[in-house]
Design an enzyme around this catalytic site. Sequence first.
Site, PDB file in Angstrom:
ATOM      1  N   ARG A 119       0.816  -1.225   0.000  1.00 57.53           N
ATOM      2  CA  ARG A 119       0.000   0.000   0.000  1.00 57.53           C
ATOM      3  C   ARG A 119       0.844   1.267   0.000  1.00 57.53           C
ATOM      4  NH1 ARG A 119      -2.809  -3.264   3.415  1.00 57.53           N
ATOM      5  NH2 ARG A 119      -4.674  -4.129   2.454  1.00 57.53           N
ATOM      6  N   LYS A 141       2.145  11.796 -10.885  1.00 57.37           N
ATOM      7  CA  LYS A 141       1.440  10.805 -11.722  1.00 57.37           C
ATOM      8  C   LYS A 141       2.359   9.619 -11.974  1.00 57.37           C
ATOM      9  CE  LYS A 141      -1.650  13.738 -14.462  1.00 57.37           C
ATOM     10  NZ  LYS A 141      -2.035  14.080 -15.842  1.00 57.37           N
ATOM     11  N   GLU A 183       9.398  19.631 -24.525  1.00 50.95           N
ATOM     12  CA  GLU A 183       8.617  19.880 -23.300  1.00 50.95           C
ATOM     13  C   GLU A 183       9.102  21.167 -22.609  1.00 50.95           C
ATOM     14  OE1 GLU A 183       6.048  18.003 -22.809  1.00 50.95           O
ATOM     15  OE2 GLU A 183       6.491  16.049 -23.709  1.00 50.95           O
ATOM     16  N   LYS A 226       6.601  23.302 -14.000  1.00 46.66           N
ATOM     17  CA  LYS A 226       5.805  22.111 -13.654  1.00 46.66           C
ATOM     18  C   LYS A 226       5.417  22.151 -12.171  1.00 46.66           C
ATOM     19  CE  LYS A 226       4.366  17.686 -14.117  1.00 46.66           C
ATOM     20  NZ  LYS A 226       4.380  16.525 -14.981  1.00 46.66           N
ATOM     21  N   GLU A 236      -5.441  17.773 -11.496  1.00 46.03           N
ATOM     22  CA  GLU A 236      -5.879  18.130 -12.844  1.00 46.03           C
ATOM     23  C   GLU A 236      -7.376  18.411 -12.945  1.00 46.03           C
ATOM     24  OE1 GLU A 236      -3.883  15.890 -15.861  1.00 46.03           O
ATOM     25  OE2 GLU A 236      -4.967  16.892 -17.473  1.00 46.03           O
ATOM     26  N   ARG A 240      -3.782  22.477 -14.496  1.00 42.05           N
ATOM     27  CA  ARG A 240      -2.842  21.422 -14.871  1.00 42.05           C
ATOM     28  C   ARG A 240      -3.033  21.015 -16.338  1.00 42.05           C
ATOM     29  NH1 ARG A 240      -0.373  16.486 -11.170  1.00 42.05           N
ATOM     30  NH2 ARG A 240       0.929  15.612 -12.815  1.00 42.05           N
ATOM     31  N   ASN A 244      -0.987  20.256 -21.236  1.00 42.30           N
ATOM     32  CA  ASN A 244      -1.294  19.528 -22.480  1.00 42.30           C
ATOM     33  C   ASN A 244      -1.104  20.391 -23.720  1.00 42.30           C
ATOM     34  OD1 ASN A 244      -2.011  17.138 -21.174  1.00 42.30           O
ATOM     35  ND2 ASN A 244      -4.058  17.926 -20.743  1.00 42.30           N
ATOM     36  N   HIS A 247      -0.256  18.902 -27.004  1.00 36.26           N
ATOM     37  CA  HIS A 247      -0.350  17.443 -26.847  1.00 36.26           C
ATOM     38  C   HIS A 247      -1.545  16.807 -27.555  1.00 36.26           C
ATOM     39  CE1 HIS A 247       3.025  17.736 -24.206  1.00 36.26           C
ATOM     40  NE2 HIS A 247       2.986  16.445 -23.907  1.00 36.26           N
ATOM     41  N   HIS A 251      -0.372  13.906 -29.729  1.00 33.57           N
ATOM     42  CA  HIS A 251      -0.834  12.517 -29.556  1.00 33.57           C
ATOM     43  C   HIS A 251      -1.451  11.993 -30.851  1.00 33.57           C
ATOM     44  CE1 HIS A 251      -1.143  13.122 -24.914  1.00 33.57           C
ATOM     45  NE2 HIS A 251       0.022  12.598 -25.254  1.00 33.57           N
ATOM     46  N   HIS A 263       7.366  10.942 -29.114  1.00 35.12           N
ATOM     47  CA  HIS A 263       6.501  11.879 -28.392  1.00 35.12           C
ATOM     48  C   HIS A 263       7.019  13.328 -28.444  1.00 35.12           C
ATOM     49  CE1 HIS A 263       3.699  13.337 -25.421  1.00 35.12           C
ATOM     50  NE2 HIS A 263       4.705  13.816 -24.709  1.00 35.12           N
TER      51      HIS A 263
HETATM   52  N1  LIG Z   1       4.176  10.962 -15.002  1.00 38.19           N
HETATM   53  C1  LIG Z   1       4.103  12.044 -15.748  1.00 38.19           C
HETATM   54  O1  LIG Z   1       3.613  13.088 -15.332  1.00 38.19           O
HETATM   55  C2  LIG Z   1       4.630  11.988 -17.143  1.00 38.19           C
HETATM   56  C3  LIG Z   1       4.814  13.162 -17.872  1.00 38.19           C
HETATM   57  C4  LIG Z   1       5.371  13.071 -19.130  1.00 38.19           C
HETATM   58  C5  LIG Z   1       5.719  11.841 -19.661  1.00 38.19           C
HETATM   59  N2  LIG Z   1       5.520  10.709 -18.925  1.00 38.19           N
HETATM   60  C6  LIG Z   1       5.899   9.394 -19.443  1.00 38.19           C
HETATM   61  O2  LIG Z   1       7.317   9.384 -19.614  1.00 38.19           O
HETATM   62  C7  LIG Z   1       7.649   8.429 -20.610  1.00 38.19           C
HETATM   63  C8  LIG Z   1       8.687   9.035 -21.528  1.00 38.19           C
HETATM   64  O3  LIG Z   1       9.834   9.333 -20.776  1.00 38.19           O
HETATM   65  P1  LIG Z   1      11.263   9.508 -21.484  1.00 38.19           P
HETATM   66  O4  LIG Z   1      11.116  10.437 -22.621  1.00 38.19           O
HETATM   67  O5  LIG Z   1      12.228   9.784 -20.419  1.00 38.19           O
HETATM   68  O6  LIG Z   1      11.472   8.077 -22.158  1.00 38.19           O
HETATM   69  P2  LIG Z   1      12.299   6.793 -21.674  1.00 38.19           P
HETATM   70  O7  LIG Z   1      12.119   6.557 -20.252  1.00 38.19           O
HETATM   71  O8  LIG Z   1      11.924   5.702 -22.623  1.00 38.19           O
HETATM   72  O9  LIG Z   1      13.803   7.221 -21.942  1.00 38.19           O
HETATM   73  C9  LIG Z   1      14.211   7.483 -23.263  1.00 38.19           C
HETATM   74  C10 LIG Z   1      15.427   6.648 -23.625  1.00 38.19           C
HETATM   75  O10 LIG Z   1      16.593   7.260 -23.082  1.00 38.19           O
HETATM   76  C11 LIG Z   1      17.316   6.322 -22.327  1.00 38.19           C
HETATM   77  N3  LIG Z   1      17.990   7.094 -21.276  1.00 38.19           N
HETATM   78  C12 LIG Z   1      17.403   7.782 -20.277  1.00 38.19           C
HETATM   79  N4  LIG Z   1      18.331   8.448 -19.581  1.00 38.19           N
HETATM   80  C13 LIG Z   1      19.525   8.186 -20.139  1.00 38.19           C
HETATM   81  C14 LIG Z   1      20.859   8.592 -19.879  1.00 38.19           C
HETATM   82  N5  LIG Z   1      21.140   9.475 -18.912  1.00 38.19           N
HETATM   83  N6  LIG Z   1      21.847   8.077 -20.632  1.00 38.19           N
HETATM   84  C15 LIG Z   1      21.560   7.226 -21.643  1.00 38.19           C
HETATM   85  N7  LIG Z   1      20.318   6.829 -21.965  1.00 38.19           N
HETATM   86  C16 LIG Z   1      19.324   7.309 -21.221  1.00 38.19           C
HETATM   87  C17 LIG Z   1      16.302   5.330 -21.861  1.00 38.19           C
HETATM   88  O11 LIG Z   1      16.901   4.092 -21.546  1.00 38.19           O
HETATM   89  C18 LIG Z   1      15.390   5.233 -23.089  1.00 38.19           C
HETATM   90  O12 LIG Z   1      15.956   4.402 -24.062  1.00 38.19           O
HETATM   91  C19 LIG Z   1       6.361   8.047 -21.294  1.00 38.19           C
HETATM   92  O13 LIG Z   1       5.982   6.757 -20.870  1.00 38.19           O
HETATM   93  C20 LIG Z   1       5.357   9.064 -20.791  1.00 38.19           C
HETATM   94  O14 LIG Z   1       4.046   8.552 -20.719  1.00 38.19           O
HETATM   95  C21 LIG Z   1       4.987  10.768 -17.686  1.00 38.19           C
HETATM   96 ZN   LIG Z   2       4.647  15.308 -23.229  1.00 36.53          ZN
END
Ligand SMILES: NC(=O)c1ccc[n+]([C@@H]2O[C@H](COP(=O)([O-])OP(=O)(O)OC[C@H]3O[C@@H](n4cnc5c(N)ncnc54)[C@H](O)[C@@H]3O)[C@@H](O)[C@H]2O)c1
Ligand SMILES: [Zn+2]
Length: 359
Positions: A119, A141, A183, A226, A236, A240, A244, A247, A251, A263
């Site tokens: 939990r 999130k 972003e 943020k 949200e 918040r 988007n 986005h 998307h 993305h």
């Molecule tokens: N929770 C939220 O509020 C929120 C907001 C925006 C996006 N997201 C989510 O985040 C995800 C995308 O995140 P992302 O863009 O970081 O993608 P990711 O986590 O897939 O990372 C991108 C790539 O970079 C590599 N990588 C990361 N850091 C590295 C480093 N320092 N050195 C070498 N390689 C590295 C990873 O292994 C991966 O291959 C999506 O799933 C999206 O839905 C969540």
């Molecule tokens: Zn985004």
Amino acid sequence: MARILGVTAPEREYVIHMAAHLLDTLAPADLAEGGDTPGGFVVVTNAPLAPLYGERLAARLGAALIVVPEGEAHKTLETVARVYDGLIAAKADRHTTLIALGGGVVGDMAGFAAASYMRGIRFVQAPTSLLAMVDSSVGGKVGVDLPQGKNLVGAFYPPHRVVIDPAVLATLPDREWRCGMAEILKHGLIAAPDLFARIEADPAAFTRFTNADLAEALVARAVQVKIDVVEADPYEHGVRAHLNLGHTFGHAIERVTAYAVPHGEAVGLGLIAAAHLSAALGLCAPALVERVRAAVGGVGLPTHFAGHRPADVVAAMATDKKFAAGSSRFVVMHDVGHVAIARDVPTEAVEAAVAALAL
Ligand SMILES: NC(=O)c1ccc[n+]([C@@H]2O[C@H](COP(=O)([O-])OP(=O)(O)OC[C@H]3O[C@@H](n4cnc5c(N)ncnc54)[C@H](O)[C@@H]3O)[C@@H](O)[C@H]2O)c1
Ligand SMILES: [Zn+2]
């Protein structure tokens, strides 16, 4: 220069600790909260990041290391189950701290595991991608994808701490850096005209990682946007939604291209389309469109999107859960740093904004 930023969430207050090479010096005491002695640590990371950073961090903290497969395709309940297995094997209990070391995929997935194991256990975000540092690691999130759609299962579970080591960005692929810049431009357009102007003045300096000091200053300014937004509206219900910006278009572009456009690149295109839409609705000066396009292109992101019928792109918006819930709701721009929600936007205007990306 080390920085500490505070975040107030309904569930708890937490800090974001930023410093170059922080991951090389992090000690258990740095992760304790208000005199509280944490129990053991578990580091969750992905296969490529384990040898780069994960193994060293786990060794320093005397932590168990759980390594999951890399990529969005593994942001699933199956991977969460693997994390639970690792937590059980490590004898993790309610005093254990789970550290998510990686990009947004690891942060979202491991955060969901932390929110649900027993939990909820202590959770530290150690974001390693530019996107994760300025966006996904803050705001609470967490969640995973289902075969039926992205982010369909999740929770609001703010981290107990965020540790950002901008030096790790040196190994981030350039294309991923630029996706994070999309972003950051979005954050500038929403609420940080100074940030947007700084990038606009010399976009070539932001096409890839150059040094940890510059990256730290960039991340610190961008993440503050943020923080401000999620503090004002943690669940949200209102502002918040401004996050988007770009986005709904983005998307849809991801979907019609079957995710061939990543993305961040889709968001960059979405920012340009949102500017077009805003200008067409008479909400901003037409010159803003060119400013947004120049900034997106200047940091090395694509500005051109063709080969798909605008009507198909618009049709793809109907399956967007946030869009569908809001009946043609778009985040529109009045100026840099000033955005709003527009409702009941005519479909023709949306199509025209998509079509303008092909010109
Ligand atoms: N929770 C939220 O509020 C929120 C907001 C925006 C996006 N997201 C989510 O985040 C995800 C995308 O995140 P992302 O863009 O970081 O993608 P990711 O986590 O897939 O990372 C991108 C790539 O970079 C590599 N990588 C990361 N850091 C590295 C480093 N320092 N050195 C070498 N390689 C590295 C990873 O292994 C991966 O291959 C999506 O799933 C999206 O839905 C969540
Ligand atoms: Zn985004």
